[in-house]
Design an enzyme around this catalytic site. Structure first.
Site, short mmCIF file in Angstrom:
data_model
loop_
_atom_site.label_atom_id
_atom_site.label_comp_id
_atom_site.label_asym_id
_atom_site.label_seq_id
_atom_site.Cartn_x
_atom_site.Cartn_y
_atom_site.Cartn_z
N SER A 29 10.93 -4.61 -1.48
CA SER A 29 12.06 -4.15 -0.65
C SER A 29 11.65 -4.00 0.82
O SER A 29 12.36 -4.47 1.72
CB SER A 29 12.65 -2.85 -1.20
OG SER A 29 11.65 -1.92 -1.50
N HIS A 34 10.94 -4.05 -9.91
CA HIS A 34 10.82 -3.13 -8.78
C HIS A 34 11.70 -1.91 -9.07
O HIS A 34 11.47 -1.22 -10.05
CB HIS A 34 11.23 -3.91 -7.51
CG HIS A 34 10.87 -3.29 -6.21
ND1 HIS A 34 10.00 -2.23 -6.09
CD2 HIS A 34 11.28 -3.56 -4.93
CE1 HIS A 34 9.88 -1.90 -4.81
NE2 HIS A 34 10.66 -2.70 -4.09
N HIS A 81 1.24 -0.97 -11.81
CA HIS A 81 1.59 -1.05 -10.39
C HIS A 81 0.80 -2.17 -9.73
O HIS A 81 -0.33 -2.46 -10.14
CB HIS A 81 1.29 0.27 -9.67
CG HIS A 81 2.06 0.41 -8.40
ND1 HIS A 81 1.58 -0.05 -7.19
CD2 HIS A 81 3.30 0.91 -8.15
CE1 HIS A 81 2.50 0.18 -6.26
NE2 HIS A 81 3.54 0.77 -6.80
N ARG A 102 3.53 10.60 -7.30
CA ARG A 102 4.99 10.88 -7.31
C ARG A 102 5.45 11.15 -8.74
O ARG A 102 6.31 12.00 -8.97
CB ARG A 102 5.74 9.69 -6.68
CG ARG A 102 5.32 9.41 -5.24
CD ARG A 102 5.89 8.10 -4.72
NE ARG A 102 5.43 6.96 -5.51
CZ ARG A 102 5.95 5.73 -5.40
NH1 ARG A 102 6.91 5.48 -4.54
NH2 ARG A 102 5.48 4.74 -6.14
N ASP A 129 8.62 5.53 -11.41
CA ASP A 129 9.84 5.41 -12.21
C ASP A 129 9.73 6.01 -13.61
O ASP A 129 10.73 6.10 -14.32
CB ASP A 129 10.21 3.92 -12.35
CG ASP A 129 10.59 3.32 -11.02
OD1 ASP A 129 11.19 4.02 -10.20
OD2 ASP A 129 10.28 2.14 -10.78
N1 CMX Z 1 3.77 -3.39 -19.51
C1 CMX Z 1 3.33 -4.56 -20.03
N2 CMX Z 1 2.60 -5.45 -19.37
C2 CMX Z 1 2.26 -5.13 -18.12
C3 CMX Z 1 2.64 -3.92 -17.51
C4 CMX Z 1 3.44 -3.03 -18.25
N3 CMX Z 1 3.91 -1.89 -17.75
N4 CMX Z 1 2.16 -3.90 -16.25
C5 CMX Z 1 1.49 -5.05 -16.08
N5 CMX Z 1 1.55 -5.79 -17.19
C6 CMX Z 1 1.07 -7.14 -17.40
C7 CMX Z 1 1.74 -8.09 -16.42
O1 CMX Z 1 3.04 -8.47 -16.88
C8 CMX Z 1 0.77 -9.23 -16.35
O2 CMX Z 1 0.95 -10.01 -17.49
P1 CMX Z 1 0.79 -11.63 -17.43
O3 CMX Z 1 -0.64 -11.86 -17.03
O4 CMX Z 1 1.12 -12.06 -18.81
O5 CMX Z 1 1.77 -12.09 -16.39
C9 CMX Z 1 -0.58 -8.52 -16.46
O6 CMX Z 1 -0.30 -7.23 -17.05
C10 CMX Z 1 -1.26 -8.30 -15.13
O7 CMX Z 1 -0.34 -7.64 -14.26
P2 CMX Z 1 -0.87 -6.68 -13.10
O8 CMX Z 1 -1.67 -7.48 -12.15
O9 CMX Z 1 -1.47 -5.45 -13.67
O10 CMX Z 1 0.50 -6.19 -12.44
P3 CMX Z 1 1.36 -6.92 -11.32
O11 CMX Z 1 0.83 -6.52 -9.99
O12 CMX Z 1 1.51 -8.38 -11.60
O13 CMX Z 1 2.80 -6.25 -11.56
C11 CMX Z 1 4.32 -4.49 -11.97
C12 CMX Z 1 3.06 -4.91 -11.21
C13 CMX Z 1 4.76 -3.13 -11.45
C14 CMX Z 1 5.44 -5.49 -11.71
C15 CMX Z 1 3.98 -4.43 -13.48
O14 CMX Z 1 3.01 -3.44 -13.70
C16 CMX Z 1 5.20 -4.15 -14.34
O15 CMX Z 1 5.93 -5.07 -14.69
N6 CMX Z 1 5.46 -2.83 -14.69
C17 CMX Z 1 6.65 -2.47 -15.43
C18 CMX Z 1 7.86 -2.46 -14.54
C19 CMX Z 1 7.82 -1.29 -13.57
O16 CMX Z 1 7.57 -0.16 -13.93
N7 CMX Z 1 8.11 -1.59 -12.29
C20 CMX Z 1 8.22 -0.54 -11.26
C21 CMX Z 1 7.05 -0.53 -10.28
C22 CMX Z 1 7.28 0.47 -9.20
C23 CMX Z 1 8.31 -0.03 -8.25
O17 CMX Z 1 8.05 -1.04 -7.54
O18 CMX Z 1 9.38 0.53 -8.18
#
Ligand code: CMX
Length: 427
Positions: A233, A263, A309, A318, A364
């Site tokens: 964002s 996000h 994250h 937070r 979140d």
């Molecule tokens: N559940 C399951 N798998 C997860 C995970 C979770 N909560 N967090 C990361 N992973 C997975 C990723 O999907 C990725 O899988 P692939 O290799 O198969 O693609 C792997 O672990 C590596 O990811 P990462 O490098 O640890 O995380 P990213 O930087 O790519 O992504 C985020 C970060 C937040 C998108 C991811 O942790 C996620 O999807 N979390 C759940 C959604 C969420 O809570 N989002 C809110 C974040 C805060 C915000 O921005 O508001």
């Protein structure tokens, strides 16, 4: 005493001088490199932009203008906006002045409501919010001044004006979206004697005999305000703003990114996951049931919302602030208890799975359960709350960037064929 505008204006000449000297004396210093995996992988870790409002060290979490977020939880959100822009917390009088300024700018024009009410009733609340912000663009002072002709040195000033106008109206717009979208009855007017967050809580119209819902909203707005410059964002807002699109265009664009499930939408998805768990196990599950349910979620190809994250590698401070609030005010609620239980179990499972780099809760993971407890049960609305807060970070970044004259964004992209060629040459 200085208004937010006076304070920023007073600091700006020395900030400009400092940045000019950094560029002149050290502009050629390499501060980051990028490899192929990073180029395909969302530019993770590439230091390629400047954000002076806040930073997020992976092992500490959000720090706003050198103050860790954990030390700001008792501050009002409008104090945080003053801090984000000027680098200083306001005095009592400065805060009062900002609150009076918001009150004076708070009226939402009727045409915004006309557009919102003409939208399909089942539009997502984020679409309604973003559309209202975009429609409000006709008020932009930046665009008017730019069309008349203004020097680059002055860009920040009407950007701050637009930001104050937008922020002042945002709780009213967001509450209007809530009341219209979920059939809550007539809109509730802005109370000029109340603070900004208190107003938002009041305009939502949730029953709040003890005032704890209003306190939760104040905390919520404070905690979500900013998270450095590279998240979807903030970065989108910055990128759009770098083309000198005004704050209405830029913030609306940023919020469209916040509406994505990876996000800000995780906010709504998180509570959905918690409630699904409660429903499946007819109450708070045992540790073993929760562990299995987490595995089932992962094995079905879904992420566990609220965990992981892109930058953080610790429990998000937070989340800790929300959990403390929940333990203090509503720990008799099984939904809130489940948030604490999930915090015990999910990180273990994510560690066992070994994929997520950060197995810990993000912002979140707990907020939805608290909102639900106080009667704000329409979880598709939660990202709108996030948006009202995050608009402060986006606006402050725009003001600061206009102040220091950051350039239009234009990173270089290359096609995969270029990468293949590059690899062949390296061999
Ligand atoms: N559940 C399951 N798998 C997860 C995970 C979770 N909560 N967090 C990361 N992973 C997975 C990723 O999907 C990725 O899988 P692939 O290799 O198969 O693609 C792997 O672990 C590596 O990811 P990462 O490098 O640890 O995380 P990213 O930087 O790519 O992504 C985020 C970060 C937040 C998108 C991811 O942790 C996620 O999807 N979390 C759940 C959604 C969420 O809570 N989002 C809110 C974040 C805060 C915000 O921005 O508001």
């Amino acid at each position: 005493m200085a208004s937010i505008k006076e304070k920023f204006a007073a600091k700006l000449p020395s900030i400009r001088e400092e940045i000019k000297n950094i560029n002149k004396d050290h502009g050629a210093l390499v501060m980051s490199e990028v490899n192929i995996a990073q180029a395909y992988g969302g530019m993770r870790g590439v230091k390629g932009m400047i954000c002076d409002t806040s930073e997020v060290p992976p092992d500490k979490g959000l720090i706003i203008r050198s103050i860790p977020i954990g030390e700001l939880t008792n501050r009002l959100p409008e104090e945080i906006f003053y801090l984000l822009v000027t680098g200083e917390l306001p005095t009592k009088d400065e805060l009062k002045e900002l609150q009076a300024d918001y009150a004076a700018r708070s009226e939402v024009p009727q045409y915004v409501w006309d557009v919102m009410e003409a939208m399909p009733k089942d539009s997502h609340p984020m679409v309604m919010l973003d559309t209202c912000i975009l429609v409000l663009e006709r008020e932009s002072k930046f665009r008017a001044r730019y069309t008349e002709g203004m020097t680059k040195m002055d860009y920040w000033e009407p950007t701050l004006e637009d930001s104050l106008d937008l922020l002042a109206k945002l709780p009213g717009i967001a509450a209007g979206v809530y009341r219209h979208r979920f059939d809550k009855g007539r809109r509730i007017p802005y109370d000029k004697k109340l603070d900004w967050g208190g107003n938002y809580a009041k305009m939502l119209g949730i029953k709040d005999p003890q005032g704890n819902f209003a306190n939760l909203i104040r905390l919520y707005l404070t905690l979500h305000s900013d998270h450095e410059g590279g998240n979807v964002s903030a970065h989108t807002c910055h990128c759009v703003g770098s083309a000198l699109s005004d704050a209405y265009y830029a913030v609306s664009a940023g919020l469209n990114g916040l509406a994505g499930p990876l996000h800000g939408l995780a906010n709504q998805e998180c509570l959905a996951w918690i409630l699904e768990t409660m429903e499946k196990f007819k109450g708070v599950p045992s540790d073993e049931q929760l562990r299995q349910f987490t595995w089932d979620t992962l094995n079905s190809g879904k992420v566990v919302p609220g965990y992981g994250h892109a930058v953080l590698r610790i429990t998000d401070p937070r989340f800790t602030a929300f959990l403390e609030f929940g333990k203090k005010h509503c720990f008799d609620d099984p939904v809130v208890q489940l948030v604490a239980k999930i915090y015990d179990i999910v990180p273990q499972v994510l560690k066992e799975q070994g994929k997520a780099k950060d197995p810990w809760p993000n912002v979140d993971a707990g907020s939805g359960a608290l909102l639900y407890h106080f009667g704000l049960t329409e979880f598709p609305y939660y990202t709108v709350l996030f948006s009202v807060s995050r608009a402060m970070g986006m606006c402050s970044q725009l003001v600061v960037n206009r102040g220091i004259g950051t350039a239009i964004e234009r990173p270089k992209s290359v096609p995969t064929a270029w990468v293949q060629n590059f690899i062949a040459q390296k061999k």
